[in-house]
Design a protein around this motif. Structure first.
Motif, short mmCIF file in Angstrom:
data_model
loop_
_atom_site.label_atom_id
_atom_site.label_comp_id
_atom_site.label_asym_id
_atom_site.label_seq_id
_atom_site.Cartn_x
_atom_site.Cartn_y
_atom_site.Cartn_z
N LYS A 289 0.84 -1.13 0.00
CA LYS A 289 -0.06 0.16 -0.08
C LYS A 289 0.80 1.39 0.10
CE LYS A 289 -3.52 2.81 0.62
NZ LYS A 289 -4.40 3.07 -0.38
N GLY A 290 2.00 1.48 0.85
CA GLY A 290 2.56 2.35 0.96
C GLY A 290 3.80 2.29 1.83
N ALA A 291 4.63 3.44 2.01
CA ALA A 291 5.79 3.27 3.09
C ALA A 291 5.97 4.52 4.08
CB ALA A 291 7.06 3.37 1.83
N PRO A 335 1.59 6.18 -1.77
CA PRO A 335 1.87 7.27 -0.66
C PRO A 335 3.22 7.05 0.14
CG PRO A 335 0.10 5.55 -0.10
CD PRO A 335 0.46 5.43 -1.36
N PHE A 336 3.86 7.83 0.36
CA PHE A 336 5.10 7.80 1.18
C PHE A 336 5.16 8.85 2.15
CE2 PHE A 336 9.59 7.99 2.01
CZ PHE A 336 10.25 7.15 1.67
N GLY A 337 5.14 8.53 3.41
CA GLY A 337 5.14 9.31 4.50
C GLY A 337 6.58 9.19 5.14
N ALA A 410 -5.56 11.23 5.32
CA ALA A 410 -5.81 12.66 4.44
C ALA A 410 -5.10 12.16 3.17
CB ALA A 410 -5.23 13.70 4.75
N VAL A 411 -3.89 11.87 3.05
CA VAL A 411 -3.15 11.62 1.77
C VAL A 411 -3.48 10.19 1.12
CG1 VAL A 411 -0.85 11.78 0.47
CG2 VAL A 411 -1.36 13.42 2.22
N ALA A 412 -3.04 9.41 1.87
CA ALA A 412 -3.23 7.86 1.43
C ALA A 412 -4.44 7.30 1.32
CB ALA A 412 -2.18 6.88 2.56
N TYR A 413 -5.26 7.61 2.21
CA TYR A 413 -6.76 7.13 2.36
C TYR A 413 -7.83 8.21 1.95
CZ TYR A 413 -4.66 3.16 4.35
OH TYR A 413 -3.88 1.91 4.69
#
Length: 532
Positions: A289-291, A335-337, A410-413
């Motif tokens: 999904k992301g990192a 998405p990358f946080g 907010a960003v990924a979902y």
């Protein structure tokens, strides 16, 4: 902190029952053998990426054979797909049909080679979202090391649908196809798996991030920890990525088909690409999904001026590589946080502020035009002077992970109406005659405390009076309204100023006592610098 891998896990009774019902008596059926196995990070209790993406399953077997992978819910087949071996390396890869979140399932792989059928099975498989957690020691700090550790460790058993995996500390001078070793094979959270030892497993930021997400999403989360303390971004970046920032290295070597630990060059952890090769590249086939990422301290002394190139380039390259490795199933803009650096020492050194700024590609916020679909947790106000692990390792990982989870929601979902960023300037008006700056923010602000040194203005050195050679001087907040702050430079500059900055020091404020926060008091204003 390493242990050898095992190739297969669990009982085959249920799947064996299903398989025998569909095989003709002319075919010889066996259980797993040494040549047919899953890749290192496929095991009981794991999470696979849920729909709409397709989970990728891969492993090793006989060249020329076919492999069928099936997912079972009790005795009912949820999905079944067949793949053929790739090349001459004896590696197979199967993309499952999309599966909605849930479980537990059995996952069975069968190899059809000549007249033989070999079967291996994984148990207690969930479908949900998989997040990679990377970086250095602040990501590596375990739940054992945070504030209220005993209470946090006890909560683990309340989240059986969050699953944990930790890669071993390995470096290599070539890109490895699979992990050489695994520290923590897929496990359920418990005091033992969450608090194995200091700087071991499991990552507190990773775990708490996943836990906060689960509280909102209410479906399985898989967390993959792959981090190493004291390491710079260059070690986690491919040569392709580093070349975009002018960091060229020697001739690329090709990895051998068979793993030979004596082959690999165990260079210092800061060597270019050695952790990308051994601790990230093996994961590329996995659909994720992301990192999330907590790193940058090492780069305060290693190529700090390049971080505004190397970090965005690494993100872009990871996205491209995971997308290609998963045959298009991991989004090429996943998405990358990241966590903007906290504090280290009470110093006016520019080292930490420069990296904080470069973490945002010099925009000051995320996402931004250079770093789309990224999200950031500001940690500049989470100092910990009494940390037994050194001030560079603050223990309040709960606030870090919570802020990161707000941004991810907010960003990924795509969650609407959620406050996930601290206030950031949208307009500055300088009055030269009255010697003040009106700074209008992009949201309502909370003025948390009086601090006359967090804002600084840049004056020509000859205009500063007795402070010869010091260009940046403190400027006091003299007024504020719902979304505006007035900063006066009347006492520090006689004439024009040429810049302003905020929270531009290693340790700009005390714990949760920076001057400006979002209206709810949770999210601090991030550091910024602006030149006129």
């Amino acid at each position: 902190r390493s242990s050898d891998l095992s190739c297969s896990r669990g009982s085959l009774k249920m799947v064996g029952h299903v398989v025998f019902a569909c095989l003709s008596f002319s075919v010889f059926y066996t259980f797993a053998d040494a040549s047919f196995k899953f890749a290192s990070y496929y095991a009981d209790h794991m999470v696979l990426q849920m729909a709409p993406a397709q989970a990728v399953i891969w492993g090793y077997g006989e060249v020329g054979a076919f492999v069928t992978v099936s997912v079972f819910n009790d005795f009912n087949s949820v999905t079944s797909k067949t793949g053929q071996f790739i090349g001459n390396a004896g590696v197979w890869k199967v993309k499952l049909d999309p599966v909605d979140y849930g479980g537990p399932y059995l996952l069975n792989a069968q190899q059809y080679y000549k007249e033989n059928v070999t079967s291996i099975t994984l148990h207690d498989i969930l479908f949900g979202d998989i997040w990679i957690c990377g970086g250095q020691s602040n990501m590596e700090m375990t739940v054992l090391q945070v504030f209220n550790a005993t209470e946090e460790l006890a909560k683990g058993s309340l989240y059986p649908h969050i699953r944990l995996f930790t890669a071993s500390l390995v470096q290599a001078d070539v890109e490895l196809q699979d992990f050489l070793k695994v520290d923590l094979q897929w496990s359920l959270p418990s005091p033992e798996t969450l608090g194995n030892a200091q700087f071991s497993y499991f990552s507190a930021v990773c775990w708490l991030f996943g836990r906060y997400l689960y509280d909102t999403l209410k479906y399985p989360i898989g967390l993959v920890e792959s981090c190493w303390g004291g390491t710079p971004v260059e070690a986690w970046s491919s040569k392709r990525s580093l070349s975009k920032c002018g960091l060229l290295t020697g001739t690329e070597r090709q990895a051998p088909n068979e793993i030979d630990e004596d082959y690999y060059f165990f260079a210092p952890p800061e060597a270019h690409s050695v952790l990308w090769n051994a601790m990230i590249h093996p994961l590329l086939n996995m659909t994720i999904k992301g990192a999330i990422w907590y790193q940058g301290e090492a780069n305060t002394n290693i190529n700090p001026d390049l971080y505004n190139c190397t970090f965005p380039a690494m993100i872009e390259d990871w996205r491209k590589s995971f997308h290609e490795g998963s045959e298009g199933q991991t989004s090429e803009s996943f998405p990358f946080g990241f966590v903007q650096l906290s504090t280290n020492v009470r110093s006016k050194s520019d080292n930490f502020p420069i990296i904080r700024w470069h973490q945002t590609a010099d925009f000051g916020y995320a996402p931004n035009p250079r770093m789309p679909n990224t999200f950031m947790a500001v940690a500049v106000d989470l100092c910990d002077e009494k940390s037994p692990y050194g001030t560079i390792h603050p223990r309040d990982k709960q606030s870090v992970a919570y802020r990161l989870s707000l941004s991810a929601r907010a960003v990924a979902y795509g969650e609407k109406g959620i406050q996930f960023q601290g206030p950031f300037p949208r307009q500055m008006i300088v009055s030269e005659t009255a010697a003040y700056i009106n700074i209008t923010y992009n949201q309502k602000i909370l003025k948390n405390c009086v601090n006359d040194s967090t804002f600084e203005v840049l004056c020509p050195s000859q205009e500063i009076g007795e402070m010869k050679g010091v260009n940046w001087v403190p400027a006091a907040i003299t007024a504020f309204s719902a979304d505006t702050v007035t900063v006066s430079f009347k006492e520090c500059c006689k004439y024009n100023i040429t810049g302003i900055r905020y929270a531009w020091s290693d340790w700009p404020c005390e714990y949760k006592q920076c001057p400006l926060y979002a209206r709810d008091g949770v999210l601090p204003a991030p550091p910024f610098v602006n030149y006129f």
